[in-house]
Design an enzyme around this catalytic site. Structure first.
Site, PDB file in Angstrom:
ATOM      1  N   GLN A 147       0.812  -1.221   0.000  1.00 60.99           N
ATOM      2  CA  GLN A 147       0.000   0.000   0.000  1.00 60.99           C
ATOM      3  C   GLN A 147       0.846   1.272   0.000  1.00 60.99           C
ATOM      4  O   GLN A 147       0.338   2.347  -0.303  1.00 60.99           O
ATOM      5  CB  GLN A 147      -0.928   0.020   1.213  1.00 60.99           C
ATOM      6  CG  GLN A 147      -2.007  -1.042   1.145  1.00 60.99           C
ATOM      7  CD  GLN A 147      -2.822  -1.025   2.419  1.00 60.99           C
ATOM      8  OE1 GLN A 147      -2.460  -1.677   3.392  1.00 60.99           O
ATOM      9  NE2 GLN A 147      -3.912  -0.275   2.433  1.00 60.99           N
TER      10      GLN A 147
ATOM     11  N   HIS B 291      -6.606  -9.923   5.479  1.00 59.29           N
ATOM     12  CA  HIS B 291      -6.738  -8.728   4.630  1.00 59.29           C
ATOM     13  C   HIS B 291      -5.353  -8.211   4.226  1.00 59.29           C
ATOM     14  O   HIS B 291      -5.114  -7.903   3.051  1.00 59.29           O
ATOM     15  CB  HIS B 291      -7.519  -7.672   5.427  1.00 59.29           C
ATOM     16  CG  HIS B 291      -7.695  -6.348   4.758  1.00 59.29           C
ATOM     17  ND1 HIS B 291      -8.932  -5.835   4.450  1.00 59.29           N
ATOM     18  CD2 HIS B 291      -6.779  -5.416   4.344  1.00 59.29           C
ATOM     19  CE1 HIS B 291      -8.768  -4.640   3.870  1.00 59.29           C
ATOM     20  NE2 HIS B 291      -7.469  -4.368   3.805  1.00 59.29           N
ATOM     21  N   GLU B 292      -4.442  -8.132   5.198  1.00 59.54           N
ATOM     22  CA  GLU B 292      -3.108  -7.580   4.900  1.00 59.54           C
ATOM     23  C   GLU B 292      -2.281  -8.552   4.048  1.00 59.54           C
ATOM     24  O   GLU B 292      -1.546  -8.127   3.146  1.00 59.54           O
ATOM     25  CB  GLU B 292      -2.357  -7.225   6.185  1.00 59.54           C
ATOM     26  CG  GLU B 292      -3.056  -6.215   7.087  1.00 59.54           C
ATOM     27  CD  GLU B 292      -3.543  -4.962   6.388  1.00 59.54           C
ATOM     28  OE1 GLU B 292      -2.955  -4.574   5.367  1.00 59.54           O
ATOM     29  OE2 GLU B 292      -4.549  -4.388   6.849  1.00 59.54           O
TER      30      GLU B 292
ATOM     31  N   HIS C  96      -3.116  -8.169   0.533  1.00 64.40           N
ATOM     32  CA  HIS C  96      -2.436  -7.034  -0.128  1.00 64.40           C
ATOM     33  C   HIS C  96      -1.086  -7.470  -0.698  1.00 64.40           C
ATOM     34  O   HIS C  96      -0.698  -7.048  -1.786  1.00 64.40           O
ATOM     35  CB  HIS C  96      -2.187  -5.900   0.866  1.00 64.40           C
ATOM     36  CG  HIS C  96      -3.333  -4.957   1.053  1.00 64.40           C
ATOM     37  ND1 HIS C  96      -3.896  -4.248   0.029  1.00 64.40           N
ATOM     38  CD2 HIS C  96      -4.018  -4.594   2.172  1.00 64.40           C
ATOM     39  CE1 HIS C  96      -4.868  -3.479   0.500  1.00 64.40           C
ATOM     40  NE2 HIS C  96      -4.975  -3.676   1.809  1.00 64.40           N
TER      41      HIS C  96
HETATM   42 NI    NI Z   1      -6.285  -2.770   3.189  1.00 67.19          NI
END
Ligand code: NI
Length: 167
Positions: free
Chosen positions: A51, A133-134, A137
């Protein structure tokens, strides 16, 4: 320490698959510190290196109410998962968008800590969601990609509109 700019969906760089960290050195520790500061400042409960446009397998998480339980996971891998849960998720890369995603209820994750030591963490509930979730990514996947095509289209349109207003 410094705050890092966060990529916004649907930026194509969010689709990059991160590579494993070979050695946990000072540059990785600095990255992890900057990511933690960026996550707390945002504020968010998790951030993946992807991110902030660094494509290495590093994530930071703090899912505690007290905001003092920082977890830094290097080269995290889910080694066991079971059960199902549905949780409303959001993401610092998809501002203002929240939707329900089904994931495993329970996970065991193996990772390296900031000293390069091998660790495992077992999690249920919100922390388990956050880990999945991470780690997604790091595989180049944003949570909205778990939603229907129609919902994804609506989200893209909404974010494009927001970007025009902000610009
Ligand atoms: Ni996220």
């Amino acid at each position: 320490m410094s705050l890092l700019p966060i990529l916004r969906f649907p930026d194509a760089r969010l689709r990059t698959v991160a590579t494993p960290v070979r050695e946990v050195d000072e540059s990785i520790r600095r990255l992890a510190r900057d990511m933690a500061e960026t996550m707390y400042e945002a504020p968010g409960i998790g951030l993946a290196a992807t991110q902030v446009d660094v494509h290495k397998r590093v994530i930071v998480i703090d899912a505690s109410e007290t905001r003092d339980q920082l977890l830094t996971l290097i080269n995290p891998e889910i080694i066991e998962q079971d059960g199902r849960q549905t949780c409303e998720e959001g993401c610092l890369s998809v501002p203002g968008i929240y939707d329900k995603v089904e994931r495993a209820e329970h996970v065991i994750v193996r990772y390296l800590d900031l000293d390069g030591g091998e660790q495992t963490i077992e999690a249920v509930g919100l922390l388990a969601v956050c880990l999945q979730h991470e780690i997604d990514h790091l595989q180049g996947r944003v949570f909205v990609e778990h939603l229907s095509q129609l919902k994804q289209l609506r989200i893209r349109n909404k974010l494009a509109k927001q970007a025009r207003i902000t610009a």
